[in-house]
Enzyme design. Structure first.
Site, PDB file in Angstrom:
ATOM      1  N   ASN A   9       0.856  -1.180   0.000  1.00 15.95           N
ATOM      2  CA  ASN A   9       0.000   0.000   0.000  1.00 15.95           C
ATOM      3  C   ASN A   9       0.898   1.237   0.000  1.00 15.95           C
ATOM      4  O   ASN A   9       1.498   1.574   1.021  1.00 15.95           O
ATOM      5  CB  ASN A   9      -0.898  -0.022   1.247  1.00 15.95           C
ATOM      6  CG  ASN A   9      -1.797   1.197   1.339  1.00 15.95           C
ATOM      7  OD1 ASN A   9      -1.938   1.962   0.391  1.00 15.95           O
ATOM      8  ND2 ASN A   9      -2.416   1.385   2.502  1.00 15.95           N
ATOM      9  N   LYS A  11       0.104   4.276  -0.240  1.00 18.00           N
ATOM     10  CA  LYS A  11      -0.537   5.433   0.393  1.00 18.00           C
ATOM     11  C   LYS A  11      -0.326   6.688  -0.475  1.00 18.00           C
ATOM     12  O   LYS A  11      -0.291   6.598  -1.701  1.00 18.00           O
ATOM     13  CB  LYS A  11      -0.044   5.592   1.830  1.00 18.00           C
ATOM     14  CG  LYS A  11      -0.278   4.313   2.658  1.00 18.00           C
ATOM     15  CD  LYS A  11      -0.018   4.479   4.110  1.00 18.00           C
ATOM     16  CE  LYS A  11      -0.293   3.166   4.845  1.00 18.00           C
ATOM     17  NZ  LYS A  11      -0.106   3.309   6.299  1.00 18.00           N
ATOM     18  N   HIS A  96      -9.434   0.669   5.387  1.00 15.27           N
ATOM     19  CA  HIS A  96      -8.160   0.942   6.043  1.00 15.27           C
ATOM     20  C   HIS A  96      -8.376   1.891   7.214  1.00 15.27           C
ATOM     21  O   HIS A  96      -9.210   2.790   7.163  1.00 15.27           O
ATOM     22  CB  HIS A  96      -7.171   1.548   5.037  1.00 15.27           C
ATOM     23  CG  HIS A  96      -5.756   1.551   5.531  1.00 15.27           C
ATOM     24  ND1 HIS A  96      -5.284   2.489   6.419  1.00 15.27           N
ATOM     25  CD2 HIS A  96      -4.704   0.715   5.265  1.00 15.27           C
ATOM     26  CE1 HIS A  96      -4.004   2.236   6.678  1.00 15.27           C
ATOM     27  NE2 HIS A  96      -3.645   1.166   5.991  1.00 15.27           N
ATOM     28  N   GLU A  98      -6.818   4.359   8.261  1.00 18.74           N
ATOM     29  CA  GLU A  98      -6.668   5.780   7.946  1.00 18.74           C
ATOM     30  C   GLU A  98      -7.923   6.339   7.303  1.00 18.74           C
ATOM     31  O   GLU A  98      -8.288   7.502   7.520  1.00 18.74           O
ATOM     32  CB  GLU A  98      -5.443   5.978   7.049  1.00 18.74           C
ATOM     33  CG  GLU A  98      -4.143   5.709   7.789  1.00 18.74           C
ATOM     34  CD  GLU A  98      -2.964   5.398   6.896  1.00 18.74           C
ATOM     35  OE1 GLU A  98      -1.883   5.132   7.458  1.00 18.74           O
ATOM     36  OE2 GLU A  98      -3.114   5.412   5.657  1.00 18.74           O
ATOM     37  N   GLU A 168      -4.794  -5.084  10.811  1.00 23.18           N
ATOM     38  CA  GLU A 168      -3.820  -4.020  11.013  1.00 23.18           C
ATOM     39  C   GLU A 168      -4.009  -3.418  12.405  1.00 23.18           C
ATOM     40  O   GLU A 168      -4.933  -2.655  12.631  1.00 23.18           O
ATOM     41  CB  GLU A 168      -3.954  -2.946   9.935  1.00 23.18           C
ATOM     42  CG  GLU A 168      -5.384  -2.587   9.538  1.00 23.18           C
ATOM     43  CD  GLU A 168      -5.492  -1.227   8.881  1.00 23.18           C
ATOM     44  OE1 GLU A 168      -4.493  -0.763   8.329  1.00 23.18           O
ATOM     45  OE2 GLU A 168      -6.573  -0.625   8.950  1.00 23.18           O
ATOM     46  N   GLY A 174       2.995   2.568  11.037  1.00 23.62           N
ATOM     47  CA  GLY A 174       3.851   3.733  10.911  1.00 23.62           C
ATOM     48  C   GLY A 174       4.563   4.121  12.193  1.00 23.62           C
ATOM     49  O   GLY A 174       5.206   5.166  12.254  1.00 23.62           O
ATOM     50  N   SER A 214       3.512  -2.625  10.403  1.00 24.09           N
ATOM     51  CA  SER A 214       4.971  -2.496  10.417  1.00 24.09           C
ATOM     52  C   SER A 214       5.680  -3.812  10.120  1.00 24.09           C
ATOM     53  O   SER A 214       6.626  -4.202  10.793  1.00 24.09           O
ATOM     54  CB  SER A 214       5.454  -1.920  11.757  1.00 24.09           C
ATOM     55  OG  SER A 214       5.016  -0.594  11.919  1.00 24.09           O
TER      56      SER A 214
END
Length: 251
Positions: A9, A11, A96, A98, A168, A174, A214
């Site tokens: 991904n 992003k 996701h 985010e 996730e 991140g 990660s």
């Protein structure tokens, strides 16, 4: 046997030219991984047509990072599932963390998105996972269970053949922090049990579940050795072809 997938991904990273070079780097090394592993790359919308040209004679699959919850119409700035299919996408990532956190995506919206993606022949990588406070309070199983039941339980077993689940842990995205292999295996097994309880053992055993927090070359082998982890949804490490291929080589 469940499909093993390593998906990148990207992003909101890379220009189109940079993305094309990254895709070329991945394609150049794809023969260095096991033929039993499927590579998927998810560039920004602006890159899809250009990256599709790079991938077209390779086994690497193209994914979008999102799609609209409407088929077409006056929805400025949105990109429909039909559009994604028309430029060569095989997958789209949906749900996701985010998108949930920054853009307020709800389960009701994700139900619509998944339905449209499947109707247009796209496979779905559906993301679930808990925040740090959920993990700290011991609510992580409840959060993940709700994300699965509210969004996937209206699908048929046939539709579930086209859905990949990505776990996730939001607290590990991140941050450089990774769930231990024991933590990851525990919740992957729970996800499979949740699917089995609703759809039956056969569907659960056939469902690919990816780890998405990660994951990098240094820990991929340990994570992928877990019996219920079928690959990874890779963020930062997917932006370097060598790292992305190294993760796939962990099999």
């Amino acid at each position: 046997m469940r499909k093993k997938i390593v998906a990148g991904n990207w992003k909101m990273n890379t220009t189109v030219a940079e993305g094309v070079e990254l895709a070329k780097g991945i394609v150049a090394k794809v023969n260095e991984i096991s033929k039993g592993v499927t590579l998927v790359v998810a560039p920004p919308f602006t890159h899809l047509a250009s990256v599709a040209e790079v991938l077209k004679d390779s086994p690497v699959c193209l994914s979008a990072q999102n799609c609209a919850d409407q088929p077409k119409g006056a929805f400025t700035g949105e990109v429909s599932a039909e559009m994604l299919k028309s430029v060569g996408c095989c997958y789209t990532i949906l749900g996701h963390s985010e998108r949930r956190q920054y853009y307020g995506e709800t389960s009701a919206k994700l139900v619509k998105k998944i339905a449209l993606a499947l109707e247009n022949g796209l496979k779905v990588i559906y993301c679930v996972g808990e925040k740090h406070e959920d993990r700290s309070m011991g609510n992580h199983f409840d959060v993940v269970s709700s994300q699965i039941s509210e969004v996937l339980f209206d699908l048929t077993p046939e539709q579930m053949k086209h859905v990949v689940i990505a776990y996730e842990p939001v607290w590990a995205i991140g941050t450089g922090v990774t769930a231990t292999s024991e933590q990851a295996q525990e919740i992957h097994a729970f996800i499979r049990e949740t699917i089995a309880a609703h759809f039956g053992e056969k569907v659960a055993e056939d469902t690919t579940i990816l780890y998405g927090g990660s994951c990098k070359p240094s820990n991929a082998k340990e994570l992928f050795a877990c019996p219920d982890i079928d690959g990874g949804l890779i963020g930062g490490a997917s932006l370097k072809a060598d790292d992305f291929i190294a993760i796939a080589q962990a099999w």
